[in-house]
Scaffold this motif. Structure first.
Motif, PDB file in Angstrom:
ATOM      1  N   GLU A  90     -15.836 104.692  38.823  1.00 46.49           N
ATOM      2  CA  GLU A  90     -16.084 103.292  38.485  1.00 46.49           C
ATOM      3  C   GLU A  90     -14.829 102.627  37.931  1.00 46.49           C
ATOM      4  O   GLU A  90     -14.558 101.463  38.236  1.00 46.49           O
ATOM      5  CB  GLU A  90     -17.249 103.184  37.502  1.00 46.49           C
ATOM      6  N   ASP A  91     -14.047 103.356  37.143  1.00 49.83           N
ATOM      7  CA  ASP A  91     -12.771 102.816  36.638  1.00 49.83           C
ATOM      8  C   ASP A  91     -11.848 102.445  37.793  1.00 49.83           C
ATOM      9  O   ASP A  91     -11.198 101.393  37.773  1.00 49.83           O
ATOM     10  CB  ASP A  91     -12.052 103.841  35.745  1.00 49.83           C
ATOM     11  N   LEU A  92     -11.773 103.310  38.797  1.00 53.47           N
ATOM     12  CA  LEU A  92     -10.912 103.026  39.950  1.00 53.47           C
ATOM     13  C   LEU A  92     -11.397 101.811  40.728  1.00 53.47           C
ATOM     14  O   LEU A  92     -10.592 100.995  41.180  1.00 53.47           O
ATOM     15  CB  LEU A  92     -10.838 104.245  40.874  1.00 53.47           C
ATOM     16  N   ILE A  93     -12.713 101.696  40.895  1.00 53.73           N
ATOM     17  CA  ILE A  93     -13.266 100.541  41.610  1.00 53.73           C
ATOM     18  C   ILE A  93     -12.879  99.255  40.887  1.00 53.73           C
ATOM     19  O   ILE A  93     -12.425  98.291  41.520  1.00 53.73           O
ATOM     20  CB  ILE A  93     -14.798 100.660  41.740  1.00 53.73           C
ATOM     21  N   ILE A  94     -13.008  99.242  39.573  1.00 46.76           N
ATOM     22  CA  ILE A  94     -12.639  98.058  38.787  1.00 46.76           C
ATOM     23  C   ILE A  94     -11.145  97.780  38.916  1.00 46.76           C
ATOM     24  O   ILE A  94     -10.729  96.646  39.110  1.00 46.76           O
ATOM     25  CB  ILE A  94     -13.059  98.237  37.317  1.00 46.76           C
ATOM     26  N   GLN A  95     -10.324  98.848  38.810  1.00 56.05           N
ATOM     27  CA  GLN A  95      -8.869  98.681  38.923  1.00 56.05           C
ATOM     28  C   GLN A  95      -8.482  98.099  40.272  1.00 56.05           C
ATOM     29  O   GLN A  95      -7.545  97.307  40.372  1.00 56.05           O
ATOM     30  CB  GLN A  95      -8.171 100.027  38.723  1.00 56.05           C
ATOM     31  N   LEU A  96      -9.226  98.462  41.316  1.00 58.87           N
ATOM     32  CA  LEU A  96      -8.925  97.971  42.660  1.00 58.87           C
ATOM     33  C   LEU A  96      -9.565  96.611  42.938  1.00 58.87           C
ATOM     34  O   LEU A  96      -9.446  96.083  44.036  1.00 58.87           O
ATOM     35  CB  LEU A  96      -9.383  98.993  43.711  1.00 58.87           C
ATOM     36  N   GLY A  97     -10.240  96.046  41.938  1.00 60.60           N
ATOM     37  CA  GLY A  97     -10.791  94.698  42.079  1.00 60.60           C
ATOM     38  C   GLY A  97     -12.201  94.654  42.620  1.00 60.60           C
ATOM     39  O   GLY A  97     -12.657  93.601  43.072  1.00 60.60           O
ATOM     40  N   GLN A 114     -12.160 103.690  48.885  1.00 61.76           N
ATOM     41  CA  GLN A 114     -11.289 103.780  50.060  1.00 61.76           C
ATOM     42  C   GLN A 114     -11.150 102.427  50.755  1.00 61.76           C
ATOM     43  O   GLN A 114     -10.065 102.056  51.187  1.00 61.76           O
ATOM     44  CB  GLN A 114     -11.816 104.838  51.022  1.00 61.76           C
ATOM     45  N   GLU A 115     -12.230 101.671  50.817  1.00 57.29           N
ATOM     46  CA  GLU A 115     -12.181 100.344  51.433  1.00 57.29           C
ATOM     47  C   GLU A 115     -11.298  99.397  50.619  1.00 57.29           C
ATOM     48  O   GLU A 115     -10.453  98.677  51.175  1.00 57.29           O
ATOM     49  CB  GLU A 115     -13.591  99.769  51.547  1.00 57.29           C
ATOM     50  N   LEU A 116     -11.470  99.397  49.298  1.00 54.93           N
ATOM     51  CA  LEU A 116     -10.657  98.528  48.443  1.00 54.93           C
ATOM     52  C   LEU A 116      -9.184  98.920  48.508  1.00 54.93           C
ATOM     53  O   LEU A 116      -8.308  98.047  48.553  1.00 54.93           O
ATOM     54  CB  LEU A 116     -11.158  98.588  46.996  1.00 54.93           C
ATOM     55  N   ALA A 117      -8.894 100.218  48.520  1.00 56.53           N
ATOM     56  CA  ALA A 117      -7.506 100.674  48.618  1.00 56.53           C
ATOM     57  C   ALA A 117      -6.896 100.264  49.959  1.00 56.53           C
ATOM     58  O   ALA A 117      -5.741  99.832  50.013  1.00 56.53           O
ATOM     59  CB  ALA A 117      -7.433 102.187  48.442  1.00 56.53           C
ATOM     60  N   LYS A 118      -7.668 100.381  51.017  1.00 56.47           N
ATOM     61  CA  LYS A 118      -7.177  99.985  52.348  1.00 56.47           C
ATOM     62  C   LYS A 118      -6.894  98.482  52.381  1.00 56.47           C
ATOM     63  O   LYS A 118      -5.869  98.049  52.909  1.00 56.47           O
ATOM     64  CB  LYS A 118      -8.208 100.350  53.414  1.00 56.47           C
ATOM     65  N   ASN A 119      -7.782  97.692  51.776  1.00 55.21           N
ATOM     66  CA  ASN A 119      -7.573  96.243  51.731  1.00 55.21           C
ATOM     67  C   ASN A 119      -6.308  95.886  50.954  1.00 55.21           C
ATOM     68  O   ASN A 119      -5.566  94.984  51.351  1.00 55.21           O
ATOM     69  CB  ASN A 119      -8.787  95.538  51.113  1.00 55.21           C
ATOM     70  N   GLN A 120      -6.057  96.593  49.845  1.00 52.10           N
ATOM     71  CA  GLN A 120      -4.837  96.336  49.065  1.00 52.10           C
ATOM     72  C   GLN A 120      -3.601  96.710  49.851  1.00 52.10           C
ATOM     73  O   GLN A 120      -2.588  96.019  49.782  1.00 52.10           O
ATOM     74  CB  GLN A 120      -4.870  97.107  47.751  1.00 52.10           C
ATOM     75  N   GLU A 121      -3.656  97.803  50.629  1.00 50.74           N
ATOM     76  CA  GLU A 121      -2.515  98.213  51.445  1.00 50.74           C
ATOM     77  C   GLU A 121      -2.224  97.160  52.512  1.00 50.74           C
ATOM     78  O   GLU A 121      -1.067  96.858  52.794  1.00 50.74           O
ATOM     79  CB  GLU A 121      -2.786  99.564  52.095  1.00 50.74           C
TER      80      GLU A 121
END
Length: 124
Positions: A90-97, A114-121
């Motif tokens: 949950e911390d990572l999800i929040i950090q990724l927006g 993984q989806e949020l990280a891909k979107n940030q990339e």
């Protein structure tokens, strides 16, 4: 190659990782998770690789292991995300927006990370 961090400013920490006085050194395989932990005031980098430069720190890592790549070419590995407890995910999800309340279980949290990280990339 992993990043090692040592718990320094607390007796224990539970979140993206778990560290205690008896087990203060933790190894992280994901660069983004290492960057996140480096920002926390409770840890200092130990041997392994420096997350900022990706070059080895002065002390070599004791536990080096290979991590399998995650889906979507994310820096987060499936095994690394599964090793995290719910609060860490949950911390990572929040950090990724993202909003952790939209994920009902571990599989959905991992997919969201993984989806949020891909979107940030893609935005970078």
């Amino acid at each position: 190659m992993g990043w090692d961090f040592k718990l320094t400013n607390a007796r224990s920490y539970t979140g993206a990782i778990v560290a205690t006085v008896k087990n203060p050194v933790v190894t992280v395989e994901d660069k983004q998770l290492a960057d996140y932990i480096k920002k926390l005031p409770y840890f200092v980098p130990q041997g392994g690789t420096n997350p900022e430069t990706e070059e080895p720190n002065e002390k070599p890592a004791e536990n080096e292991g290979s991590a399998e790549p995650a889906e979507g070419d994310s820096d987060f590995t499936m095994s690394g995300l599964k090793a995290l407890k719910k609060p860490g995910q949950e911390d990572l999800i929040i950090q990724l927006g993202g909003d952790p309340s939209t994920a009902a279980n571990e599989e959905e949290r991992i997919a969201l990370i993984q989806e949020l990280a891909k979107n940030q990339e893609e935005e970078a």
